[in-house]
Design a protein around this motif. Structure first.
Motif, PDB file in Angstrom:
ATOM      1  N   PHE A  35      32.390 -39.935   3.904  1.00  0.00           N
ATOM      2  CA  PHE A  35      31.063 -39.364   5.127  1.00  0.00           C
ATOM      3  C   PHE A  35      29.993 -39.838   3.812  1.00  0.00           C
ATOM      4  N   THR A  36      28.825 -40.087   4.217  1.00  0.00           N
ATOM      5  CA  THR A  36      27.465 -39.824   3.625  1.00  0.00           C
ATOM      6  C   THR A  36      27.037 -38.961   4.722  1.00  0.00           C
ATOM      7  N   GLY A  37      26.094 -37.483   4.550  1.00  0.00           N
ATOM      8  CA  GLY A  37      25.037 -36.523   4.626  1.00  0.00           C
ATOM      9  C   GLY A  37      25.455 -35.535   4.664  1.00  0.00           C
ATOM     10  N   SER A  38      24.850 -34.253   5.900  1.00  0.00           N
ATOM     11  CA  SER A  38      24.561 -33.476   5.780  1.00  0.00           C
ATOM     12  C   SER A  38      26.212 -32.537   5.077  1.00  0.00           C
ATOM     13  N   LYS A  83      33.115 -30.131   8.691  1.00  0.00           N
ATOM     14  CA  LYS A  83      33.631 -29.992   9.979  1.00  0.00           C
ATOM     15  C   LYS A  83      34.739 -30.922   9.677  1.00  0.00           C
ATOM     16  N   LEU A  84      33.953 -32.431   9.479  1.00  0.00           N
ATOM     17  CA  LEU A  84      34.421 -33.607   9.445  1.00  0.00           C
ATOM     18  C   LEU A  84      35.612 -33.232   8.239  1.00  0.00           C
ATOM     19  N   LEU A  85      35.951 -32.598   7.256  1.00  0.00           N
ATOM     20  CA  LEU A  85      36.999 -32.435   6.353  1.00  0.00           C
ATOM     21  C   LEU A  85      38.619 -31.238   6.499  1.00  0.00           C
ATOM     22  N   LEU A 119      32.206 -48.166  11.240  1.00  0.00           N
ATOM     23  CA  LEU A 119      31.098 -47.506  11.169  1.00  0.00           C
ATOM     24  C   LEU A 119      29.818 -47.048  12.225  1.00  0.00           C
ATOM     25  N   LYS A 120      30.149 -45.592  11.713  1.00  0.00           N
ATOM     26  CA  LYS A 120      29.485 -44.668  12.827  1.00  0.00           C
ATOM     27  C   LYS A 120      27.872 -44.865  12.566  1.00  0.00           C
ATOM     28  N   PRO A 121      27.039 -45.416  12.023  1.00  0.00           N
ATOM     29  CA  PRO A 121      25.798 -45.582  11.537  1.00  0.00           C
ATOM     30  C   PRO A 121      24.984 -44.612  11.850  1.00  0.00           C
ATOM     31  N   SER A 129      28.526 -38.109  18.648  1.00  0.00           N
ATOM     32  CA  SER A 129      29.014 -38.604  17.202  1.00  0.00           C
ATOM     33  C   SER A 129      30.169 -37.282  16.924  1.00  0.00           C
ATOM     34  N   GLY A 130      30.178 -36.672  17.003  1.00  0.00           N
ATOM     35  CA  GLY A 130      30.989 -34.965  17.596  1.00  0.00           C
ATOM     36  C   GLY A 130      32.842 -35.966  17.870  1.00  0.00           C
ATOM     37  N   PRO A 131      32.903 -35.864  19.192  1.00  0.00           N
ATOM     38  CA  PRO A 131      33.826 -36.262  19.750  1.00  0.00           C
ATOM     39  C   PRO A 131      34.533 -37.894  19.247  1.00  0.00           C
ATOM     40  N   VAL A 132      33.397 -38.659  18.950  1.00  0.00           N
ATOM     41  CA  VAL A 132      33.796 -40.110  18.437  1.00  0.00           C
ATOM     42  C   VAL A 132      34.922 -39.944  17.311  1.00  0.00           C
ATOM     43  N   VAL A 133      33.696 -39.482  16.482  1.00  0.00           N
ATOM     44  CA  VAL A 133      34.404 -39.039  14.997  1.00  0.00           C
ATOM     45  C   VAL A 133      35.838 -38.614  14.884  1.00  0.00           C
ATOM     46  N   SER A 134      35.522 -37.554  15.950  1.00  0.00           N
ATOM     47  CA  SER A 134      36.792 -36.820  15.642  1.00  0.00           C
ATOM     48  C   SER A 134      37.749 -37.990  16.402  1.00  0.00           C
ATOM     49  N   PRO A 170      24.211 -41.262   6.835  1.00  0.00           N
ATOM     50  CA  PRO A 170      22.826 -41.107   7.180  1.00  0.00           C
ATOM     51  C   PRO A 170      22.179 -41.913   7.466  1.00  0.00           C
ATOM     52  N   TRP A 171      20.519 -41.666   7.759  1.00  0.00           N
ATOM     53  CA  TRP A 171      19.522 -41.913   8.597  1.00  0.00           C
ATOM     54  C   TRP A 171      18.606 -42.750   7.155  1.00  0.00           C
ATOM     55  N   ASN A 172      19.093 -41.701   6.137  1.00  0.00           N
ATOM     56  CA  ASN A 172      17.960 -41.882   5.265  1.00  0.00           C
ATOM     57  C   ASN A 172      17.742 -43.632   4.294  1.00  0.00           C
ATOM     58  N   MET A 195      33.507 -37.388   0.356  1.00  0.00           N
ATOM     59  CA  MET A 195      32.397 -37.232   0.797  1.00  0.00           C
ATOM     60  C   MET A 195      30.655 -37.263   0.077  1.00  0.00           C
ATOM     61  N   GLU A 196      29.814 -37.406   0.509  1.00  0.00           N
ATOM     62  CA  GLU A 196      28.550 -36.976  -0.618  1.00  0.00           C
ATOM     63  C   GLU A 196      27.549 -36.650   0.857  1.00  0.00           C
ATOM     64  N   LEU A 197      27.235 -35.656  -0.087  1.00  0.00           N
ATOM     65  CA  LEU A 197      26.695 -34.292   1.045  1.00  0.00           C
ATOM     66  C   LEU A 197      25.460 -34.325   0.184  1.00  0.00           C
ATOM     67  N   GLY A 198      25.184 -33.305   0.369  1.00  0.00           N
ATOM     68  CA  GLY A 198      23.452 -32.540   0.321  1.00  0.00           C
ATOM     69  C   GLY A 198      22.990 -32.509  -1.459  1.00  0.00           C
ATOM     70  N   GLY A 199      22.320 -32.109  -2.153  1.00  0.00           N
ATOM     71  CA  GLY A 199      21.821 -31.668  -2.934  1.00  0.00           C
ATOM     72  C   GLY A 199      20.705 -30.831  -3.413  1.00  0.00           C
ATOM     73  N   ASN A 200      20.318 -30.205  -4.370  1.00  0.00           N
ATOM     74  CA  ASN A 200      18.896 -29.655  -4.361  1.00  0.00           C
ATOM     75  C   ASN A 200      18.654 -29.706  -5.836  1.00  0.00           C
TER      76      ASN A 200
HETATM   77  P1  NAD Z   1      23.665 -35.571   9.058  1.00  0.00           P
HETATM   78  O1  NAD Z   1      25.352 -35.370   8.520  1.00  0.00           O
HETATM   79  O2  NAD Z   1      23.111 -34.716  10.447  1.00  0.00           O
HETATM   80  O3  NAD Z   1      24.008 -37.161   9.782  1.00  0.00           O
HETATM   81  C1  NAD Z   1      24.973 -37.930   9.520  1.00  0.00           C
HETATM   82  C2  NAD Z   1      26.040 -38.764   9.799  1.00  0.00           C
HETATM   83  O4  NAD Z   1      27.096 -37.944  10.610  1.00  0.00           O
HETATM   84  C3  NAD Z   1      25.068 -39.027  10.712  1.00  0.00           C
HETATM   85  O5  NAD Z   1      25.860 -40.417  11.200  1.00  0.00           O
HETATM   86  C4  NAD Z   1      25.059 -38.343  12.353  1.00  0.00           C
HETATM   87  O6  NAD Z   1      24.972 -39.130  13.565  1.00  0.00           O
HETATM   88  C5  NAD Z   1      26.545 -37.858  11.496  1.00  0.00           C
HETATM   89  N1  NAD Z   1      27.622 -36.472  12.557  1.00  0.00           N
HETATM   90  C6  NAD Z   1      26.592 -35.692  12.889  1.00  0.00           C
HETATM   91  N2  NAD Z   1      27.331 -34.522  13.673  1.00  0.00           N
HETATM   92  C7  NAD Z   1      28.103 -34.984  13.414  1.00  0.00           C
HETATM   93  C8  NAD Z   1      29.647 -34.290  13.731  1.00  0.00           C
HETATM   94  N3  NAD Z   1      29.835 -33.070  14.484  1.00  0.00           N
HETATM   95  N4  NAD Z   1      30.619 -34.997  13.337  1.00  0.00           N
HETATM   96  C9  NAD Z   1      30.739 -36.244  13.345  1.00  0.00           C
HETATM   97  N5  NAD Z   1      29.356 -37.192  12.406  1.00  0.00           N
HETATM   98  C10 NAD Z   1      28.463 -36.203  12.926  1.00  0.00           C
HETATM   99  O7  NAD Z   1      22.967 -36.144   7.675  1.00  0.00           O
HETATM  100  P2  NAD Z   1      21.492 -36.894   8.011  1.00  0.00           P
HETATM  101  O8  NAD Z   1      20.795 -35.930   8.678  1.00  0.00           O
HETATM  102  O9  NAD Z   1      21.689 -38.467   9.324  1.00  0.00           O
HETATM  103  O10 NAD Z   1      21.089 -37.173   6.503  1.00  0.00           O
HETATM  104  C11 NAD Z   1      20.719 -36.706   6.083  1.00  0.00           C
HETATM  105  C12 NAD Z   1      21.887 -35.281   4.212  1.00  0.00           C
HETATM  106  O11 NAD Z   1      22.941 -36.359   4.366  1.00  0.00           O
HETATM  107  C13 NAD Z   1      20.933 -34.431   3.588  1.00  0.00           C
HETATM  108  O12 NAD Z   1      21.710 -33.325   3.621  1.00  0.00           O
HETATM  109  C14 NAD Z   1      21.307 -35.613   2.646  1.00  0.00           C
HETATM  110  O13 NAD Z   1      21.479 -34.733   0.969  1.00  0.00           O
HETATM  111  C15 NAD Z   1      22.431 -35.929   2.673  1.00  0.00           C
HETATM  112  N6  NAD Z   1      22.755 -37.224   1.533  1.00  0.00           N
HETATM  113  C16 NAD Z   1      23.902 -37.582   1.242  1.00  0.00           C
HETATM  114  C17 NAD Z   1      24.333 -39.038  -0.123  1.00  0.00           C
HETATM  115  C18 NAD Z   1      24.904 -38.749  -1.229  1.00  0.00           C
HETATM  116  O14 NAD Z   1      25.423 -39.375  -1.569  1.00  0.00           O
HETATM  117  N7  NAD Z   1      25.416 -37.286  -1.820  1.00  0.00           N
HETATM  118  C19 NAD Z   1      23.084 -39.768   0.095  1.00  0.00           C
HETATM  119  C20 NAD Z   1      22.388 -39.761   1.288  1.00  0.00           C
HETATM  120  C21 NAD Z   1      22.355 -38.795   2.378  1.00  0.00           C
END
Ligand code: NAD
Length: 485
Positions: free
Chosen positions: A234-237, A243-245, A181-183, A216-221, A157-159, A257-262
């Motif tokens: 993966f780290t992200g939402s 979807k990636l799972l 790596l796909k940033p 991102s979608g087609p490239v990662v897929s 992710p970007w954060n 998978m490192e995903l969202g929190g609350n």
């Molecule tokens: P995001 O899920 O939108 O994107 C993350 C990455 O996935 C980016 O590189 C993005 O380009 C790519 N991506 C987006 N759609 C995709 C698809 N369809 N197929 C493949 N790749 C795709 O998340 P974000 O907005 O970049 O980051 C914020 C989220 O990341 C928040 O939910 C946050 O909680 C989470 N996060 C989790 C951790 C952790 O360790 N648990 C750490 C940092 C951020």
């Protein structure tokens, strides 16, 4: 002329595949924006499916040689990577601030944290320890050992443009796996700028490949369906992770998978309030609240609620907001317009339902995706921000009266990444920690991230762990040899 032209002049903007800069296969590029000014700062090559395939080719070609290196050789390259990043920390910090927006002090912290994943994994690379069991019926020896799993696809992710990537690259390389790596598209420059440093540290061509892409979608897929790929980290939402799972299932990939929190942040009536405020500022404001570990819900015992709310408000109101590169700035802009619009929507929703604004709460005029440090008190149940990641500099406060109530409300979320609690009573601290359904607990601490810790969450917050020895094992397969001798 923007003050950072010199810095950007030398930043690469093409794809890094097989140890070479490669423009693109079909000409597509995309813009990177400085969130403090809304100016375009770079145009970056956007990888296509063909480029992704070329990156997997390069990684696969490098696999056997990298995996065959002695652990000590891999360790020394990783150690060197740590050293060159620390040497260039200032430059990297500025680059992170320019593309992500966070204050320079935050960026410096991130660069050093990201380098630590190379130092820690240099030390882990030489501790690939297996086990010998004895089969109870036959007496055969079962020799279990860990082998590099294969090519790993990393999506970040970007954060934290540096740390979320090095937290994966470090253990993958220590394990003997090459990576692609796909940033995130918002912040591709930091990882591109790292590649010459990894080359200087001795990482061979093809072992680390970086392919920014707007597709991102087609490239990662395409990569996840390539039979040569064995790991996806993966780290992200949670939404994209899910979807990636599904995609990983097609090829039976090892998923991390490192995903969202609350995150809840609980303050008991016996807490050291000043320490809790200090922890709250870190847990809430590191990265302007744009962190998966950000405290999202403050639960404060009614007896200390007034003092806590006042002190937190004073601290939040004192933060200087501005361009993250400027001296004394603690609060930069959010990463983009969508991120800020989401924060505005969540604050408006809470206020409409009756929350009181103690400070902030109003978007400033002018360019840049700024939002002020905000404290909302008595946020009513049902407010959307209690169920969704705010991902911005907004603290929402509610009160509680009993330990059971605090635990019940803290656990009332689909997420399970991190929870924080403050109490001077250690036995209460441990008792409550064990009842909190979260992968990580900050007990009298507002920061839990550490290369030595197995970072990760329960429930919808993810699968697998990053950091510690567990992080290395995410990139290894266990093989045993059952042997009679
Ligand atoms: P995001 O899920 O939108 O994107 C993350 C990455 O996935 C980016 O590189 C993005 O380009 C790519 N991506 C987006 N759609 C995709 C698809 N369809 N197929 C493949 N790749 C795709 O998340 P974000 O907005 O970049 O980051 C914020 C989220 O990341 C928040 O939910 C946050 O909680 C989470 N996060 C989790 C951790 C952790 O360790 N648990 C750490 C940092 C951020």
């Amino acid at each position: 002329m923007p003050m950072y032209d010199n810095l950007l002049a030398n930043v690469p903007t093409d794809l890094w595949i097989g140890g070479q800069w490669r423009k693109f296969s079909d000409g597509a590029r995309f813009d990177v924006i400085d969130p403090a000014t809304e100016n375009k700062i770079a145009s970056v090559a956007s990888a296509s499916v063909d480029d992704a395939k070329a990156a997997i080719d390069a990684a696969q070609d490098a696999f056997a040689g990298w995996a065959a290196k002695k652990p000590r050789e891999r360790a020394e390259i990783l150690r060197k990577a740590f050293e060159v990043i620390v040497r260039d920390a200032e430059r990297f910090a500025k680059l992170i601030t320019i593309e992500n927006g966070k204050a320079l002090s935050d960026s410096k912290g991130e660069v050093l944290y990201s380098a630590e994943f190379f130092r820690w994994n240099a030390e882990e690379a030489v501790r690939n320890i297996g086990q010998v069991y004895m089969a109870p019926a036959s007496g055969a020896r079962v020799v279990a050992q860990h082998k590099p799993a294969g090519v790993a696809v990393l999506v970040t992710p970007w954060n934290f443009p540096a740390a979320m990537a090095t937290r994966k690259i470090g253990p993958a390389l220590a394990a003997g796996c090459p990576v692609v790596l796909k940033p995130a598209s918002e912040t591709p420059l930091t990882m591109l700028a790292l590649m010459p440093l990894l080359e200087e540290a001795g990482v061979p061509a093809g072992v680390v490949n970086v392919i920014p892409s707007r597709r991102s979608g087609p490239v990662v897929s395409a990569m996840l369906h390539d039979p040569r790929v064995r790991v996806v980290s993966f780290t992200g939402s949670t939404e994209v992770g899910r979807k990636l799972l599904h995609e990983a299932a097609d090829n039976i990939l090892k998923p991390a998978m490192e995903l969202g929190g609350n995150a809840p942040f609980i303050v008991f009536d016996d807490a050291d309030i000043d320490a809790a405020i200090e922890g709250a500022m870190i847990a809430k404001m590191r990265n302007m609240g744009e962190a998966c570990t950000a405290a999202n819900r403050f639960y404060v015992h009614e007896k200390v609620h007034g003092e806590f709310a006042k002190k937190l408000t004073d601290k939040m109101a004192s933060l200087k907001m501005g361009n993250g590169l400027d001296d004394g700035v603690a609060l930069g802009p959010l990463v983009n317009k969508e991120g800020r619009d989401k924060v505005i929507e969540l604050v408006d929703d809470a206020v409409k339902r009756g929350a009181q604004v103690l400070t902030g709460g109003k978007k400033p005029e002018g360019p840049g995706f700024f939002y002020p440090a905000t404290v909302l008190d008595n946020v009513p149940d049902g407010a959307k921000m209690l169920n969704e990641e705010i991902f911005g500099p907004v603290a929402s406060i509610q009160t509680f009266t009993s330990e059971d109530e605090a635990i019940r409300r803290a656990n009332d979320t689909e997420y399970g990444l991190v929870a924080y609690l403050y109490t001077k009573d250690l036995s209460r601290g441990m008792r409550v920690s064990e009842k909190l359904d979260f992968g990580m607990i900050g007990l009298n601490r507002g920061l839990v991230s550490d290369p030595a810790a197995p970072f990760g969450g329960t429930k919808q917050s993810g699968l697998g762990r990053e950091g510690a020895h567990e992080g290395l094992l995410e990139f290894m397969e266990t093989q045993y040899i059952s042997v009679s001798w």
